[in-house]
Design a protein around this motif. Structure first.
Motif, PDB file in Angstrom:
ATOM      1  N   LEU A 185       0.923  -1.281   0.094  1.00  0.00           N
ATOM      2  CA  LEU A 185      -0.040   0.049  -0.234  1.00  0.00           C
ATOM      3  C   LEU A 185       0.671   1.211  -0.038  1.00  0.00           C
ATOM      4  CD1 LEU A 185      -2.758  -1.089   2.217  1.00  0.00           C
ATOM      5  CD2 LEU A 185      -2.963  -1.139  -0.044  1.00  0.00           C
ATOM      6  N   GLY A 186       2.060   1.286   0.657  1.00  0.00           N
ATOM      7  CA  GLY A 186       2.942   2.452   0.745  1.00  0.00           C
ATOM      8  C   GLY A 186       3.618   2.783  -0.699  1.00  0.00           C
ATOM      9  N   GLY A 187       3.695   1.562  -1.299  1.00  0.00           N
ATOM     10  CA  GLY A 187       4.320   1.609  -2.693  1.00  0.00           C
ATOM     11  C   GLY A 187       3.422   2.320  -3.681  1.00  0.00           C
ATOM     12  N   MET A 188       1.948   1.962  -3.388  1.00  0.00           N
ATOM     13  CA  MET A 188       0.969   2.211  -4.467  1.00  0.00           C
ATOM     14  C   MET A 188       0.795   3.772  -3.995  1.00  0.00           C
ATOM     15  SD  MET A 188       0.434  -0.110  -6.792  1.00  0.00           S
ATOM     16  CE  MET A 188      -0.721   0.474  -7.319  1.00  0.00           C
ATOM     17  N   TYR A 193       1.592   9.307  -6.088  1.00  0.00           N
ATOM     18  CA  TYR A 193       2.076  10.757  -5.893  1.00  0.00           C
ATOM     19  C   TYR A 193       3.142  11.012  -6.872  1.00  0.00           C
ATOM     20  CZ  TYR A 193       5.489  14.192  -3.538  1.00  0.00           C
ATOM     21  OH  TYR A 193       6.091  15.279  -3.341  1.00  0.00           O
ATOM     22  N   LEU A 194       4.138  10.125  -7.129  1.00  0.00           N
ATOM     23  CA  LEU A 194       4.955  10.489  -8.145  1.00  0.00           C
ATOM     24  C   LEU A 194       4.421  10.721  -9.601  1.00  0.00           C
ATOM     25  CD1 LEU A 194       7.724   8.061  -7.287  1.00  0.00           C
ATOM     26  CD2 LEU A 194       7.919  10.628  -6.941  1.00  0.00           C
ATOM     27  N   LEU A 287      -7.417   4.380  -9.287  1.00  0.00           N
ATOM     28  CA  LEU A 287      -6.972   5.734  -9.395  1.00  0.00           C
ATOM     29  C   LEU A 287      -5.810   6.049 -10.160  1.00  0.00           C
ATOM     30  CD1 LEU A 287      -8.374   8.797  -9.352  1.00  0.00           C
ATOM     31  CD2 LEU A 287      -7.545   8.783  -7.018  1.00  0.00           C
ATOM     32  N   VAL A 288      -4.944   5.269  -9.711  1.00  0.00           N
ATOM     33  CA  VAL A 288      -3.309   5.306 -10.324  1.00  0.00           C
ATOM     34  C   VAL A 288      -3.284   5.188 -11.846  1.00  0.00           C
ATOM     35  CG1 VAL A 288      -1.250   4.452  -9.956  1.00  0.00           C
ATOM     36  CG2 VAL A 288      -2.376   4.679  -8.087  1.00  0.00           C
ATOM     37  N   VAL A 395       6.452   2.477 -15.046  1.00  0.00           N
ATOM     38  CA  VAL A 395       7.233   2.626 -13.858  1.00  0.00           C
ATOM     39  C   VAL A 395       8.675   2.397 -14.227  1.00  0.00           C
ATOM     40  CG1 VAL A 395       7.897   1.168 -11.879  1.00  0.00           C
ATOM     41  CG2 VAL A 395       5.278   1.452 -12.122  1.00  0.00           C
ATOM     42  N   VAL A 396       9.043   1.403 -15.030  1.00  0.00           N
ATOM     43  CA  VAL A 396      10.305   1.515 -15.576  1.00  0.00           C
ATOM     44  C   VAL A 396      10.726   2.407 -16.440  1.00  0.00           C
ATOM     45  CG1 VAL A 396      11.625  -0.023 -17.079  1.00  0.00           C
ATOM     46  CG2 VAL A 396      10.041  -1.155 -15.793  1.00  0.00           C
ATOM     47  N   LYS A 397      10.200   3.218 -17.194  1.00  0.00           N
ATOM     48  CA  LYS A 397      10.572   4.218 -18.037  1.00  0.00           C
ATOM     49  C   LYS A 397      10.657   5.650 -17.395  1.00  0.00           C
ATOM     50  CE  LYS A 397       9.021   2.568 -22.461  1.00  0.00           C
ATOM     51  NZ  LYS A 397       7.994   2.965 -23.714  1.00  0.00           N
ATOM     52  N   TYR A 398       9.717   5.737 -16.461  1.00  0.00           N
ATOM     53  CA  TYR A 398       9.614   7.515 -15.873  1.00  0.00           C
ATOM     54  C   TYR A 398       9.964   7.418 -14.359  1.00  0.00           C
ATOM     55  CZ  TYR A 398       7.480   8.315 -20.452  1.00  0.00           C
ATOM     56  OH  TYR A 398       7.040   8.376 -21.892  1.00  0.00           O
ATOM     57  N   LEU A 399      10.087   6.425 -13.687  1.00  0.00           N
ATOM     58  CA  LEU A 399       9.998   6.674 -12.084  1.00  0.00           C
ATOM     59  C   LEU A 399      11.691   6.548 -11.740  1.00  0.00           C
ATOM     60  CD1 LEU A 399       7.213   4.834 -10.342  1.00  0.00           C
ATOM     61  CD2 LEU A 399       7.249   7.150 -11.298  1.00  0.00           C
TER      62      LEU A 399
END
Length: 562
Positions: A185-188, A193-194, A287-288, A395-399
């Motif tokens: 849950l913390g990761g999601m 947020y990011l 929502l993410v 995730v892989v491309k932008y975080l």
């Protein structure tokens, strides 16, 4: 992935496995190995139940589902709170009072051995297959994006959790669920947020949601009744209620979680809290996906997020034409979305309406280009479904480094939570309902614990074997639920008869279950209705056929021990 990502991934997985092994040190008997020993508090029950249901499929396919189809999938869970109430009132007191290891033990008390065995088999088959899908789902996506070998990815996904699941049984599984849910849950939340931080500077969360809403991605409720519509409020409330009631009330992977509660009250409260928390949690996961959709209005997305499959057609002239049109549509849509966001800030309703219509038209054109690309990929024998690749590709491309490793760890951890529960439940049902009841009836406690550990390892390997040969199944979050819907309605119908129809005996119930399961399979093969309604059909068919066939029982069955 960067070195930092690998470090984060390794440390996170080591922590979970190490904690699981630590919890497995305690002295065991068959009760603690299979049920956890009735030691869990309500919040522990709640988190364990949630971790069992929320597999990696939820966190991989959920955002992709919202990206392609909006938020309406959340209606799937609308029947959950009511199902939790019914289970808390009816199922939990009976299971606790009889002190059963599995839900199916009760059915022999109420009916006979063959009815108990039939329902256990109706549980074992789909749970084994769906466990294989739960391993395969994240493995195929990770192997596709990172180029990892699918065999080793499957072995890692399934093998890591077997270490503590075999050693510690249900107790170790339940205790690791707490850490797993906090990390997941913390990761999601961090991912959501990011996403917003990566949007243009003048766009905050409210602006992003307004744009998503105007583009049709935040519509959650569809009031129109349609048998063939998978997600509307009626299929969610009625079909979803029956699916959730059967899943939480009769599937040993969930029954085993709340059987570990300290008391009836703790088990009830844990389930009720799950009913309250699950819908908001699933809403946030979807929502993410909606936020990622808005992000890709300002950053050009690929025509297909499964880029390995896309490489099969990149050299063709048809794809090059589609790509040029896609770029043109993106640039035009980006300008219109920017204007729409400015109009929303000003509150210019007249301008908002015209821009909304224009951006939706462009979005439909983009979707058509994606569909043409999918057909092109399919013609080359590639996997055209990319719902499951949307979130991980982002995730892989932008975080940033570190966060990627954490989110990959979340995929492993979410898989471990649901798969460990599933394998533990397969062991419980096999050992208690089949092995101890029909094969070795008078073994020692040590013998049954040893058999349980061997069974856990075997079910784990069988599930990995399914993952190795799993074919492409479309949206994985739907595939798992479709598989459950093929069997859960019938199993639920048997329990409904057991609890509420005392005049229906063993013979009638057994043959009613057989007939109902045949009916459900026929409805599915002929595609007569959306899959959620199969749960209703199976349950109602068992009850209806049971009432018709109750003359088969020459003597009245003894009442249940409730």
């Amino acid at each position: 992935m960067s070195l930092l990502d690998w470090i984060v991934l390794g440390v996170t997985l080591t922590f979970i496995v190490g904690y699981g092994i630590y919890r497995s040190r305690q002295q065991q008997n068959l009760e603690t190995y299979l049920t956890g020993g009735h030691t869990l508090t309500w919040w522990h029950v709640c988190l364990s139940v949630m971790a069992t249901q929320a597999s990696a499929v939820t966190f991989l396919s959920g955002p992709g589902q919202a990206y392609t189809d909006g938020m309406r999938f959340v209606q799937f869970y609308f029947g959950l709170p009511l199902a939790m109430v019914v289970i808390s009132i009816t199922f939990i007191p009976i299971f606790h009072r009889l002190n059963v290891y599995t839900a199916y033990e009760y059915l022999e008390t109420r009916f006979d051995l063959k009815t108990r065995t039939l329902t256990a088999l109706l549980f074992l088959l789909p749970r084994w297959l769906s466990t294989g899908i739960s391993i395969y789902a994240p493995s195929i996506i990770l192997s596709t994006i990172f180029g990892w070998d699918i065999v080793w990815t499957n072995l890692a996904m399934g093998g890591i959790l077997l270490i503590y699941t075999v050693l510690g049984g249900s107790r170790a599984v339940s205790y690791t669920h707490v850490q797993q849910m906090f990390i997941v849950l913390g990761g999601m939340f961090l991912a959501g947020y990011l996403v917003v931080r990566l949007l243009p500077e003048n766009m905050g969360l409210v602006d992003t949601l307004e744009v998503a809403g105007k583009m049709g991605k935040l519509q959650t409720i569809n009031w129109q009744f349609d048998w063939n519509d998978r997600y509307n409020i009626w299929s969610g409330l009625i079909g979803g209620f029956f699916l959730q009631l059967s899943y939480f009330g009769t599937d040993q992977s969930q029954v085993g979680r709340y059987l570990g509660g300290e008391t009836i009250g703790q088990s009830r409260l844990g389930l009720l809290m799950n009913g309250i928390v699950k819908i908001p949690m699933q809403f946030l996961i979807l929502l993410v996906g909606a936020l990622v959709f808005v992000f890709y209005q300002f950053h050009q997305p690929p025509l297909l997020f499964n880029e390995t499959a896309l490489k099969k057609v990149e050299h063709t002239a048809q794809y090059q034409t589609l790509q040029r049109e896609h770029t043109q549509r993106f640039e035009e849509k980006k300008q219109v979305v920017t204007q729409l966001q400015s109009a929303l800030e000003r509150g210019d309703e007249g301008h908002i309406t015209s821009l909304q219509q224009r951006v939706q038209t462009l979005d439909h054109q983009t979707t058509e280009l994606r569909n043409q690309t999918k057909k092109l990929v399919q013609a080359e024998g590639g996997d055209a479904n990319d719902t499951n690749y949307v979130f991980l590709s982002f995730v892989v491309k932008y975080l940033p480094p570190g966060v990627v490793g954490l989110l990959i760890a979340i995929i492993f951890i979410a898989s471990m939570g649901s798969i460990a529960s599933a394998i533990s439940s397969l062991t419980s049902s096999f050992v208690v309902d089949i092995y101890r009841r029909m094969w070795v009836k008078n073994g020692t406690e040590a013998h049954y614990i040893r058999v349980s550990k061997i069974s856990t390892a075997v079910w784990g390997m069988l599930s990995i074997a399914v993952a190795m040969y799993a074919s492409r199944v479309g949206s994985l979050i739907e595939a798992v639920n479709i598989l459950g819907s093929l069997f859960y309605g019938t199993v639920l119908g048997v329990f409904v008869v057991a609890f509420y129809f005392k005049s229906i005996g063993a013979q009638a119930t057994f043959w009613a279950a057989v007939g109902a399961e045949i009916l459900v399979v026929v409805c599915w093969v002929l595609n007569l209705t959306a899959f959620l309604w199969l749960n209703v059909i199976g349950c109602v068919a068992v009850v209806g056929l049971g009432l018709v066939l109750k003359g088969l029982d020459r003597t009245t069955n003894s009442p249940t021990q409730d």
